[in-house]
Design an enzyme around this catalytic site. Structure first.
Site, PDB file in Angstrom:
ATOM      1  N   CYS A 131       0.829  -1.200   0.000  1.00 30.29           N
ATOM      2  CA  CYS A 131       0.000   0.000   0.000  1.00 30.29           C
ATOM      3  C   CYS A 131       0.871   1.260   0.000  1.00 30.29           C
ATOM      4  O   CYS A 131       1.524   1.547  -0.982  1.00 30.29           O
ATOM      5  CB  CYS A 131      -0.989  -0.049   1.162  1.00 30.29           C
ATOM      6  SG  CYS A 131      -2.372   1.085   0.997  1.00 30.29           S
ATOM      7  N   HIS A 132       0.898   2.044   1.089  1.00 31.01           N
ATOM      8  CA  HIS A 132       1.816   3.176   1.170  1.00 31.01           C
ATOM      9  C   HIS A 132       3.185   2.774   1.706  1.00 31.01           C
ATOM     10  O   HIS A 132       4.111   3.591   1.718  1.00 31.01           O
ATOM     11  CB  HIS A 132       1.208   4.283   2.041  1.00 31.01           C
ATOM     12  CG  HIS A 132       0.052   4.988   1.393  1.00 31.01           C
ATOM     13  ND1 HIS A 132      -1.244   4.594   1.590  1.00 31.01           N
ATOM     14  CD2 HIS A 132      -0.001   6.030   0.520  1.00 31.01           C
ATOM     15  CE1 HIS A 132      -2.054   5.379   0.884  1.00 31.01           C
ATOM     16  NE2 HIS A 132      -1.324   6.249   0.223  1.00 31.01           N
ATOM     17  N   GLU A 162      -5.468   7.032  -4.669  1.00 29.69           N
ATOM     18  CA  GLU A 162      -5.306   8.241  -3.845  1.00 29.69           C
ATOM     19  C   GLU A 162      -6.401   9.246  -4.172  1.00 29.69           C
ATOM     20  O   GLU A 162      -6.970   9.891  -3.277  1.00 29.69           O
ATOM     21  CB  GLU A 162      -3.925   8.843  -4.083  1.00 29.69           C
ATOM     22  CG  GLU A 162      -3.395   9.668  -2.921  1.00 29.69           C
ATOM     23  CD  GLU A 162      -3.081   8.841  -1.683  1.00 29.69           C
ATOM     24  OE1 GLU A 162      -3.941   8.800  -0.781  1.00 29.69           O
ATOM     25  OE2 GLU A 162      -1.997   8.247  -1.607  1.00 29.69           O
TER      26      GLU A 162
END
Length: 223
Positions: A131-132, A162
């Site tokens: 993910c991030h 996003e």
């Protein structure tokens, strides 16, 4: 079955660009923890700044998250995590950078992210992120001086995701864009569906739905 040592790295950053509080995404730690422990591996949790890491997005209806948060060893570690800079990278076979928007702030710039990941990778270990979490990869250079993602296929939270989250203007940079600028080929799947990419000993996932899949591939690579 070979017992391995896995390191899960959590963000210590709790401010999502002034929009709201953030931290690490609990499911993205719980699901890999479950995969690794079910494989008989030892799992340690650390954070960038140490202490109790900030949480974002726990799901009380997810039995794996509940199991994770109620596990005595996990509770003890989460109550006062070691700093990533305090651990010895040579003790681990894999490092897994857990997502949550907070990772976008402290993963790219923390020098221990680069040193720990480089040591594990260059000792034939696996670097993983979801993910991030792949924000960590933007600051990792190998002994050759090249970015760890240069010429590699990777996944991470996409620009479309996003935008769907309404946070394009809140994050310090767009992860998909930055990874591309560093020479990676970002392989994107449909928004919020599992997408795991394996390129040698680099294993990445696009979103929370990919967290367990990344861990399963790490187990496979190190098998």
């Amino acid at each position: 079955m070979t017992s391995r040592n896995a390191l899960l790295v959590l963000t210590s950053h709790d401010d999502l660009g002034g929009v709201r509080k953030t931290g690490y995404f609990v499911g993205e730690a719980a699901h890999p923890w479950k995969v690794f422990t079910d494989a008989g591996w030892n799992v340690d949790l650390v954070s960038i700044a140490g202490g109790q890491p900030p949480e974002d997005g726990r799901d009380e209806e997810d039995p794996i998250q509940v199991e994770f948060l109620e596990n005595d060893a996990v509770k003890k570690q989460l109550a006062d995590t070691k700093r990533l800079s305090e651990i010895s990278a040579t003790d681990y076979d894999t490092v897994y950078f857990v997502g949550g928007h907070g990772a976008m702030w402290d993963f790219p710039s923390d020098p221990s992210v680069g040193s720990v990941a480089r040591t594990i990778y260059e000792n034939d270990g696996v670097v993983a992120a979801v993910c991030h979490g792949p924000a960590a990869l933007t600051g990792i250079t190998l002994g050759s001086g090249r970015s760890i993602v240069a010429g590699k296929k990777v996944a991470g939270f996409t620009n479309d995701e996003e935008e769907a989250a309404g946070l394009t203007d809140a994050v310090p940079f767009l992860l998909e864009t930055r990874l591309t600028e560093l020479g990676a080929t970002v392989q994107t799947g449909p928004n919020f569906t599992e997408n795991v990419v394996v390129d040698g000993r680099l294993v990445t996932g696009q979103n929370p739905q990919s967290a367990a899949g990344v861990a399963r591939e790490v187990v496979e690579v190190l098998h």
